[in-house]
Write a protein that holds these residues in place. Structure first.
Motif, PDB file in Angstrom:
ATOM      1  N   ARG A  77       0.886  -1.123  -0.088  1.00 23.11           N
ATOM      2  CA  ARG A  77      -0.201  -0.015  -0.061  1.00 23.11           C
ATOM      3  C   ARG A  77       0.863   1.227   0.008  1.00 23.11           C
ATOM      4  NH1 ARG A  77      -5.405  -0.126   1.653  1.00 23.11           N
ATOM      5  NH2 ARG A  77      -5.070   1.404   3.097  1.00 23.11           N
ATOM      6  N   TYR A  78       0.703   2.090  -1.121  1.00 27.95           N
ATOM      7  CA  TYR A  78       1.377   3.357  -1.182  1.00 27.95           C
ATOM      8  C   TYR A  78       0.540   4.625  -0.718  1.00 27.95           C
ATOM      9  CZ  TYR A  78       4.117   6.893  -3.113  1.00 27.95           C
ATOM     10  OH  TYR A  78       4.946   8.050  -3.123  1.00 27.95           O
ATOM     11  N   ARG A  79       0.512   5.155   0.257  1.00 27.27           N
ATOM     12  CA  ARG A  79      -0.450   6.274   0.621  1.00 27.27           C
ATOM     13  C   ARG A  79       0.463   7.666   0.280  1.00 27.27           C
ATOM     14  NH1 ARG A  79      -2.088   8.512   5.863  1.00 27.27           N
ATOM     15  NH2 ARG A  79      -0.150   7.410   6.856  1.00 27.27           N
ATOM     16  N   PHE A  80      -0.381   8.684  -0.370  1.00 25.03           N
ATOM     17  CA  PHE A  80       0.182  10.013  -0.826  1.00 25.03           C
ATOM     18  C   PHE A  80      -0.683  10.987  -0.694  1.00 25.03           C
ATOM     19  CE2 PHE A  80      -1.008   7.908  -4.697  1.00 25.03           C
ATOM     20  CZ  PHE A  80      -1.418   8.995  -5.406  1.00 25.03           C
ATOM     21  N   GLN A  81      -0.409  12.082  -0.589  1.00 21.58           N
ATOM     22  CA  GLN A  81      -1.159  13.260  -0.449  1.00 21.58           C
ATOM     23  C   GLN A  81      -0.584  14.292  -1.434  1.00 21.58           C
ATOM     24  OE1 GLN A  81      -1.239  15.671   2.912  1.00 21.58           O
ATOM     25  NE2 GLN A  81      -3.502  16.467   2.581  1.00 21.58           N
ATOM     26  N   PRO A  82      -1.178  14.458  -2.920  1.00 20.71           N
ATOM     27  CA  PRO A  82      -0.450  15.268  -3.933  1.00 20.71           C
ATOM     28  C   PRO A  82      -0.006  16.491  -3.506  1.00 20.71           C
ATOM     29  CG  PRO A  82      -2.467  13.983  -4.758  1.00 20.71           C
ATOM     30  CD  PRO A  82      -2.384  13.923  -3.172  1.00 20.71           C
ATOM     31  N   ASN A  83      -0.573  17.297  -2.750  1.00 21.47           N
ATOM     32  CA  ASN A  83      -0.275  18.748  -2.681  1.00 21.47           C
ATOM     33  C   ASN A  83       0.800  18.709  -1.417  1.00 21.47           C
ATOM     34  OD1 ASN A  83      -1.805  18.434  -0.295  1.00 21.47           O
ATOM     35  ND2 ASN A  83      -2.564  20.159  -0.145  1.00 21.47           N
ATOM     36  N   GLN A  84       1.263  17.808  -0.984  1.00 19.57           N
ATOM     37  CA  GLN A  84       2.128  17.822   0.256  1.00 19.57           C
ATOM     38  C   GLN A  84       3.409  16.798   0.106  1.00 19.57           C
ATOM     39  OE1 GLN A  84       2.315  19.739   2.880  1.00 19.57           O
ATOM     40  NE2 GLN A  84       0.354  20.490   2.655  1.00 19.57           N
ATOM     41  N   ASP A  85       4.418  17.103   0.428  1.00 19.70           N
ATOM     42  CA  ASP A  85       5.530  16.342   0.316  1.00 19.70           C
ATOM     43  C   ASP A  85       5.455  15.028   1.115  1.00 19.70           C
ATOM     44  OD1 ASP A  85       8.134  14.879  -0.599  1.00 19.70           O
ATOM     45  OD2 ASP A  85       9.290  16.499   0.659  1.00 19.70           O
ATOM     46  N   PHE A  86       4.274  14.294   1.083  1.00 17.80           N
ATOM     47  CA  PHE A  86       4.080  13.215   2.268  1.00 17.80           C
ATOM     48  C   PHE A  86       3.789  11.771   1.491  1.00 17.80           C
ATOM     49  CE2 PHE A  86       1.212  10.833   5.042  1.00 17.80           C
ATOM     50  CZ  PHE A  86       1.869  10.916   6.210  1.00 17.80           C
ATOM     51  N   ALA A  87       4.254  10.844   2.054  1.00 19.02           N
ATOM     52  CA  ALA A  87       3.790   9.485   1.517  1.00 19.02           C
ATOM     53  C   ALA A  87       4.459   8.303   2.351  1.00 19.02           C
ATOM     54  CB  ALA A  87       4.511   9.466   0.044  1.00 19.02           C
ATOM     55  N   THR A  88       3.662   7.331   2.477  1.00 24.90           N
ATOM     56  CA  THR A  88       4.184   6.083   3.051  1.00 24.90           C
ATOM     57  C   THR A  88       3.737   4.997   2.404  1.00 24.90           C
ATOM     58  OG1 THR A  88       1.808   6.129   4.286  1.00 24.90           O
ATOM     59  CG2 THR A  88       3.454   7.220   5.449  1.00 24.90           C
ATOM     60  N   TYR A  89       4.871   4.120   2.715  1.00 24.31           N
ATOM     61  CA  TYR A  89       4.448   2.519   2.180  1.00 24.31           C
ATOM     62  C   TYR A  89       4.485   1.546   3.196  1.00 24.31           C
ATOM     63  CZ  TYR A  89       5.755  -1.880   0.496  1.00 24.31           C
ATOM     64  OH  TYR A  89       5.558  -3.324   0.201  1.00 24.31           O
ATOM     65  N   THR A  90       3.201   0.796   3.130  1.00 22.75           N
ATOM     66  CA  THR A  90       2.974  -0.234   4.084  1.00 22.75           C
ATOM     67  C   THR A  90       2.871  -1.601   3.567  1.00 22.75           C
ATOM     68  OG1 THR A  90       1.512   1.172   5.293  1.00 22.75           O
ATOM     69  CG2 THR A  90       1.237  -1.134   5.712  1.00 22.75           C
ATOM     70  N   GLY A  91       3.741  -2.494   4.138  1.00 19.68           N
ATOM     71  CA  GLY A  91       3.761  -3.916   3.531  1.00 19.68           C
ATOM     72  C   GLY A  91       3.090  -4.733   4.564  1.00 19.68           C
ATOM     73  N   ASP A  92       2.176  -5.783   4.266  1.00 20.08           N
ATOM     74  CA  ASP A  92       1.852  -6.645   5.269  1.00 20.08           C
ATOM     75  C   ASP A  92       1.543  -8.056   4.628  1.00 20.08           C
ATOM     76  OD1 ASP A  92      -0.608  -8.163   6.008  1.00 20.08           O
ATOM     77  OD2 ASP A  92      -0.997  -6.435   7.172  1.00 20.08           O
ATOM     78  N   ILE A  93       2.451  -8.914   5.269  1.00 23.18           N
ATOM     79  CA  ILE A  93       2.227 -10.539   5.068  1.00 23.18           C
ATOM     80  C   ILE A  93       1.376 -11.092   5.884  1.00 23.18           C
ATOM     81  CG2 ILE A  93       4.439 -11.011   6.459  1.00 23.18           C
ATOM     82  CD1 ILE A  93       5.168 -12.898   4.218  1.00 23.18           C
ATOM     83  N   TRP A  94       0.805 -12.041   5.387  1.00 18.62           N
ATOM     84  CA  TRP A  94      -0.293 -13.005   6.040  1.00 18.62           C
ATOM     85  C   TRP A  94      -0.304 -14.310   5.633  1.00 18.62           C
ATOM     86  CZ3 TRP A  94      -3.994 -15.602   3.428  1.00 18.62           C
ATOM     87  CH2 TRP A  94      -5.130 -16.291   3.965  1.00 18.62           C
ATOM     88  N   ALA A  95      -0.336 -15.382   6.497  1.00 26.92           N
ATOM     89  CA  ALA A  95      -0.215 -16.880   6.255  1.00 26.92           C
ATOM     90  C   ALA A  95      -1.379 -17.393   7.176  1.00 26.92           C
ATOM     91  CB  ALA A  95       1.094 -17.340   6.361  1.00 26.92           C
ATOM     92  N   LYS A  96      -2.191 -18.456   6.728  1.00 23.82           N
ATOM     93  CA  LYS A  96      -2.824 -19.158   7.435  1.00 23.82           C
ATOM     94  C   LYS A  96      -2.855 -20.603   7.050  1.00 23.82           C
ATOM     95  CE  LYS A  96      -7.554 -19.458   9.350  1.00 23.82           C
ATOM     96  NZ  LYS A  96      -9.110 -18.945   9.183  1.00 23.82           N
ATOM     97  N   ALA A  97      -2.793 -21.712   8.017  1.00 20.67           N
ATOM     98  CA  ALA A  97      -3.216 -22.979   7.571  1.00 20.67           C
ATOM     99  C   ALA A  97      -3.855 -23.749   8.317  1.00 20.67           C
ATOM    100  CB  ALA A  97      -1.640 -23.548   7.619  1.00 20.67           C
ATOM    101  N   ASP A  98      -4.779 -24.564   8.029  1.00 24.41           N
ATOM    102  CA  ASP A  98      -5.580 -25.642   9.029  1.00 24.41           C
ATOM    103  C   ASP A  98      -5.259 -27.258   8.670  1.00 24.41           C
ATOM    104  OD1 ASP A  98      -7.325 -23.440   9.824  1.00 24.41           O
ATOM    105  OD2 ASP A  98      -8.104 -23.232   8.092  1.00 24.41           O
ATOM    106  N   PHE A  99      -4.685 -27.868   9.649  1.00 22.27           N
ATOM    107  CA  PHE A  99      -4.424 -29.148   9.586  1.00 22.27           C
ATOM    108  C   PHE A  99      -5.591 -29.927  10.359  1.00 22.27           C
ATOM    109  CE2 PHE A  99      -0.364 -26.554   8.996  1.00 22.27           C
ATOM    110  CZ  PHE A  99      -0.171 -26.938   7.780  1.00 22.27           C
ATOM    111  N   GLY A 100      -6.634 -30.004   9.947  1.00 19.11           N
ATOM    112  CA  GLY A 100      -7.697 -30.674  10.934  1.00 19.11           C
ATOM    113  C   GLY A 100      -7.785 -30.310  11.960  1.00 19.11           C
ATOM    114  N   SER A 101      -7.297 -30.735  13.034  1.00 18.01           N
ATOM    115  CA  SER A 101      -7.515 -30.457  14.420  1.00 18.01           C
ATOM    116  C   SER A 101      -6.697 -29.176  14.808  1.00 18.01           C
ATOM    117  CB  SER A 101      -7.571 -31.386  15.614  1.00 18.01           C
ATOM    118  OG  SER A 101      -6.166 -31.811  15.272  1.00 18.01           O
TER     119      SER A 101
END
Length: 241
Positions: free
Chosen positions: A86-110
């Protein structure tokens, strides 16, 4: 070939510590966005691209906040892993952030396990007049559970970075989504906020008596074990330790 959606829509990702659509029965907020989105897949591989307008500023001014999103995920019936950019920015300002998110899920019966880790970096100048902001924050959670006949038990662990000096220009506090509920009392405000408000023409007679501002996991680490006993179908008892 894929699916295109546009308009105001709920936004969700992974275990919900960063983006949470708030669709559970006890959720109160939910993330929404004015978005155009394209999702396509090839077998178990999903690719999503989206563009969000998340904050409308002054009319006729380029002070809106925008987010460009790109996510790649691999999912089967019992397993999944994905990465969100995710790259968030505001055009009229010198402002920007980058967000990275990693997700994982596993189901092995019980047995089941779910992990999500997110970080945010960036900075710049804010339209409030605060300049040279530096952002560096991260948080994550692990949720483990197991079932043994009528008993099941689990444990959720989480961590969100904090800030030693919240008054300087370096922001290192990470905040979970408010709808990532850890418990009824932990990081929650179960009672409404009571505030005396004068009813007048400008407020339209509305008060803040029923508003729940809500808290979120921030500058904290937590451990939440639980155990459940299933008495019969559709009837169980759970204890949070």
């Amino acid at each position: 070939l894929g699916r295109i959606r546009f308009g105001r829509m709920p936004v969700d990702w992974g275990a919900g510590i960063l983006l949470n659509a708030g669709e559970a029965f006890n959720d109160e907020y939910g993330d929404t966005s004015d978005r155009i989105e394209l999702v396509t897949k090839l077998g178990p591989v999903y690719l999503e691209g989206a563009y969000d307008l998340i904050d409308e500023g002054l009319l006729g001014e380029s002070d809106d906040f925008h987010i460009a999103n790109l996510a790649l995920a691999w999912r089967t019936e019992n397993m999944g892993i994905g990465y969100l950019n995710r790259y968030r920015f505001q055009p009229n300002q010198d402002f920007a952030t980058y967000t990275g998110d990693i997700w994982a899920k596993a189901d092995f019966g019980s047995l089941s396990a779910e992990v999500e880790v997110a970080f945010e970096i960036g900075g710049g100048d804010l339209d409030t007049g605060v300049n040279d902001i530096e952002i560096s924050a991260w948080g994550g959670m692990v949720d483990l559970s197991a079932s043994f006949g009528q008993f099941s038990a689990g444990m959720e662990m989480g961590l969100a970075s904090g800030d030693d000096n919240p008054n300087d220009n370096k922001l290192t506090t990470f905040q979970f989504d408010r709808d990532h509920g850890v418990g009824l009392l932990l990081f929650e405000r179960p009672m409404p906020v009571l505030e005396a408000t004068v009813m007048n023409e400008s407020t339209g007679g509305r008060t803040l008596e029923a508003v729940r501002t809500g808290n979120a996991v921030s500058n904290a680490q937590y451990l939440r074990p639980w155990v459940t006993y299933t008495v019969q179908k559709n009837l169980s008892v759970t204890a949070h330790l």
